[in-house]
Each structure stands twice: as C-alpha cells, then as structure tokens.
Design an enzyme around this catalytic site. Structure first.
Site, PDB file in Angstrom:
ATOM      1  N   HIS A 138       1.605   5.279   4.166  1.00 54.35           N
ATOM      2  CA  HIS A 138       0.735   5.801   3.105  1.00 54.35           C
ATOM      3  C   HIS A 138       1.129   7.231   2.735  1.00 54.35           C
ATOM      4  O   HIS A 138       1.275   7.566   1.552  1.00 54.35           O
ATOM      5  CB  HIS A 138      -0.724   5.776   3.558  1.00 54.35           C
ATOM      6  CG  HIS A 138      -1.265   4.393   3.751  1.00 54.35           C
ATOM      7  ND1 HIS A 138      -2.481   4.154   4.350  1.00 54.35           N
ATOM      8  CD2 HIS A 138      -0.742   3.173   3.434  1.00 54.35           C
ATOM      9  CE1 HIS A 138      -2.700   2.847   4.372  1.00 54.35           C
ATOM     10  NE2 HIS A 138      -1.660   2.237   3.835  1.00 54.35           N
TER      11      HIS A 138
ATOM     12  N   SER B 149       0.808  -1.222   0.000  1.00 52.91           N
ATOM     13  CA  SER B 149       0.000   0.000   0.000  1.00 52.91           C
ATOM     14  C   SER B 149       0.841   1.272   0.000  1.00 52.91           C
ATOM     15  O   SER B 149       0.445   2.275  -0.609  1.00 52.91           O
ATOM     16  CB  SER B 149      -0.965   0.006   1.196  1.00 52.91           C
ATOM     17  OG  SER B 149      -0.271  -0.192   2.408  1.00 52.91           O
TER      18      SER B 149
END
Length: 493
Positions: free
Chosen positions: A320, A268
């Site tokens: 992220h 991610s």
C-alpha cells in the site's frame, strides 16, 4: 434518499414564461443565495458546489437548460454510498429560493442583469454544457455499465473486467472463492519473495490482478471504480493505464523489500498508487477549487483508514505504502503535461521517461535484494533428500545380512544425519525469519536424536544384545515428540 455508486438526485424544472437568459440570471442569484459556489456559468446553465464544512459531504450541482426545461442535478462528491436525502434537499432549497426570488424582479430587470452577467459567461464554442454529453458519473447508468468502456471511462472498465475474469477463472479451476489456499495463489501468480526473486519477475505485475477471496475482490473493485471515475477523465487512457501498471510495480517491489514470507496479491497496491496520483493533482489547480476540498478529504480518509487497517496481520501494508509513494511521484511528474494538454511531445516524453526510470530502478532493486529464503528453500531440499537416504536402512529386507545393516546405519545413516547438521549450521549465515530459525533449531535437535538412536542401534546389532532396548525406545519417543513439535511449528501453531 439516493443510494448508489455516486448518490444523486435529478429534477426537471420548466422555464414557463422566462427566457433562457432570464432563467439563467434567476438561477445564478438563487444558487448564490443558498450558498453554492459557482464555478462555471454559460448561456446553457451553470455548475456549482455546496460548502458544508470540512467534515461534511458536499455536492456538485449542475443546471443544464435545453428546450425550455432546466435539468437540475445534484450529485455527491466523495465516496459515500448513501446521501440520506441531501441531494434532493439541495434541489428543493434551490427551487424554493428561486420561486421566492422570481416575483421580486421584473423581466426588464432580469434582462439588465443578464447584460451585466455577460462578461462572466463561457463562450458558446467552449461551452461544455452544450457540447458535453455527461460526466463519467452520469454515463454510469446501471451496474453492468461499469464494465463497458466508454469515452472518458475506457481503461477502468477494462481493468475491472480483467480482475473479475481472472477471479472467475480461478473459481472455475477449483480455487476456493472465500479463502483460497496459499498454493492456489502462488500457482496463479501471487507475489512471494523466494519465488519472485528466483527469476519469476512476472509476479510483480501478475499479483496486481489476483485476489484473495471474493470480498477482497469486491472491496478493491469498488475502490478502483471510484478512483477511475474521478481520475481517468483527467489523465486520459495512456497516462491512466501506465500509472496503474507502474504503481503496481512499485507496490510489489516495496512488498519484496519489506516482507520475507508474505504471499501478496490484489489490486490494492496499484489502487493506492492511483489515489497517490490524484492526491498529487489535488495539491494543484488542475481540479476545480471548490470540489478539491471535498475530494481531498474523501481520499485522505480512504488512504488513512486503509493504512491504519493495514496494520492488522495478513494485510500487506508495504505494498500500500509503496504504491502510494509511487503514485505521488507519478502524479507530480504528470502535472506539467496536464497543464499543457496540447503538447503531445511533453506528454509522451514524460510517459517514456517515467517508465524508464521506474523500470530501471525496480530492476536494480530486484537484482540487489538478497534472496536468502530462496537459497534456503533450495538447500532444504537437500536436507529432505539426505534424510531419505539416512532412513533407507529401515527399508532393507528382513533377511539382509548384519554387515549390510551396519553399513547402512553408520556409513549411510549417521553420515547423512551429520551432513544435515552441517547443512543446518550453514544457514546461520543467511538472513532468515525467526520462525525458520526456530524450525532449523528443532531440525538440528531431531538430527542429533537420530544420531544417538543410530549409535545405540549399531551397538545392539554389532554386540548382538538387547541391553540398549529401553534406551532405544526412549529415543524413539523423543524423536516422535520432536516430529510433532516440528509439525506444529510448520503449521504455525
């Protein structure tokens, strides 16, 4: 109702008595009447986009004329999985408008309009509709095709294959596919500050191909597939793989900087980086203007939702954000060479400079980050070792002379409990999380209880008396309770 990775609807429409040029004129005017914005027009067809407003899903409509048949394809732009019949309706509206317009114009009028339209047509040698075999979305014809490298969609399938293969290997080795243990993740290369900063730098990349259960894998692979389909054709193989790896590193470094005890794994961070690259490109004219709005909304919603969702416990939002920022930087750095694709030196110069800057910056941060937890983990092993030596007196044979027992209690036992207290006090100079400081406080209380019980035991043996027995039993109960408290803290209860 179309369902799939990119919902679409396709219909073939015969030209019948119309020439290719006459059909093109009618198709162009019909498309404009239904509100499509035409971005591409050639003798072989057109490409247009719907404009349904800021918060509605739009579509790309491609009409390709070949061998007396016009193939009309409406495909959703964005990340929706189901179009609820919108693409089929787009084509139906176009056909009904076309049929209504056709009788109002004679063939002579259509020929005249074609001549007027001629200046807007792309030249035959540059006609993508004639030369291009299909977009990446069109080439993904089935589930297994997403894992097969093709022209314009080469690196993404390889990344998907690597991520899935590693997950399969983990499962085959006995790792739980729903909820792998922390130990399993660390064994396979998860990013963990004490270990990564202790010379295991390879975890910065390894964790980008590792997933915490099958659902984590599926969500990340869908996001990677979506951004890969959109972005790889623009970047090409070299830029795409470089962006994935470099943003994976920036994501991992951000995680190290922010987190102390988080075990981080998953693609991610790198995927957020790829979205960051695409966001940078969407602020330029490198992407078709009409499609830009729909894509921008789709990506902003994805990024915003996942960042908000990342506030939840157990999600590494630092990775992220680190990946996203890295992606924006890389995306803007790529733009000059993307504007001038013929200049190979500019392309590879940008790639080389980016790699050097990000790797050097990461190396400096890696070396500068304090690894107090790593130091703590190393020294706490000394605590365990000295505890074992302090408890060794209870392993002496029953026929051991009293003088040896007293030596074991005072000169070994009490000595090492005091040494452990000194060790715990030395941790006050380290930057440690609250949970570790709480555990250290309990360990110190445990050591102090042990010292008091050893002192009473020493008196009992040296004075050859039982008068301290009740006090000893009380200390043993307190020690047992302290051990249970420590166990509860370590288990996070």
């Amino acid at each position: 109702m179309a369902f799939g990775f990119t919902p679409k609807h396709v219909e073939d429409f015969p030209l019948n008595d119309l020439t290719q040029q006459q059909f093109l004129v009618l198709a162009n005017e019909s498309a404009r009447k239904v509100g499509w914005q035409i971005s591409y027009l050639s003798d072989n067809g057109l490409i247009g986009y719907t404009d349904n407003g800021m918060f509605s899903t739009d579509a790309e409509i491609k009409i390709k004329i070949e061998d007396g048949i016009a193939t009309i394809r409406s495909a959703s732009i964005g990340s929706e999985l189901m179009d609820w019949g919108r693409n089929k309706k787009n084509i139906a509206n176009f056909i009904s408008t076309f049929e209504a317009l056709k009788p109002t114009l004679t063939k002579e009028e259509l020929n005249v309009k074609y001549l007027a339209l001629n200046d807007q047509l792309v030249s035959p040698e540059d006609d993508l509709l004639k030369l291009h075999r299909g977009t990446t979305n069109e080439e993904i014809s089935g589930f297994f095709s997403i894992f097969k490298p093709t022209q314009g969609f080469f690196v993404t399938p390889i990344l998907l294959d690597i991520n899935v293969l590693i997950f399969i290997l983990m499962a085959m080795s006995g790792v739980n596919i729903l909820q792998p243990t922390s130990e399993s993740l660390l064994n396979w290369g998860a990013n963990f500050k004490p270990m990564t900063l202790d010379g295991e730098w390879w975890r910065l990349i390894a964790n980008c191909f590792l997933h915490i259960g099958i659902f984590h894998l599926l969500m990340n692979m869908y996001a990677l597939l979506y951004i890969g389909v959109l972005l790889e054709p623009h970047l090409g193989r070299t830029r795409f793989i470089l962006a994935y790896l470099l943003t994976g590193i920036t994501a991992s470094m951000a995680s190290l900087w922010w987190n102390d005890l988080t075990i981080s794994a998953g693609a991610s961070g790198a995927i957020f980086g790829m979205y960051g690259v695409f966001l940078a490109m969407l602020t330029t004219n490198l992407i078709e203007k009409t499609a830009r709005k729909a894509l921008l909304m789709s990506i902003v919603i994805f990024v915003g939702y996942n960042l908000v969702n990342g506030v939840k416990e157990g999600i590494d939002n630092a990775a992220h954000i680190g990946g996203l920022i890295g992606g924006l930087v890389i995306g803007y750095a790529f733009i000059p060479s993307l504007r001038k694709p013929e200049e190979e030196r500019l392309k590879f110069g940008t790639i080389g400079l980016l790699s050097i800057v990000i790797l050097v910056f990461s190396f400096v941060v890696y070396k500068k980050l304090p690894n107090d937890i790593g130091i703590y983990d190393s020294k706490i092993k000394d605590f365990v070792s000295m505890e074992e030596m302090a408890l060794d007196v209870f392993n002496l044979p029953s026929n051991t002379p009293n003088d040896k027992i007293l030596y074991g209690i005072k000169d070994k036992g009490i000595h090492y409990w005091n040494e452990n207290i000194k060790l715990l006090e030395s941790f006050n100079d380290l930057e440690l999380p609250v949970e570790i400081r709480t555990r250290n406080k309990l360990l110190k209380e445990y050591c102090e209880l042990r010292i008091k019980s050893y002192e009473l035991l020493y008196k009992t043996i040296s004075e050859d008396t039982n008068q301290y027995q009740s006090q000893l039993e009380n200390y043993n109960k307190l020690i047992e309770a302290k051990v249970k408290e420590l166990s509860a803290v370590q288990q996070g209860e």
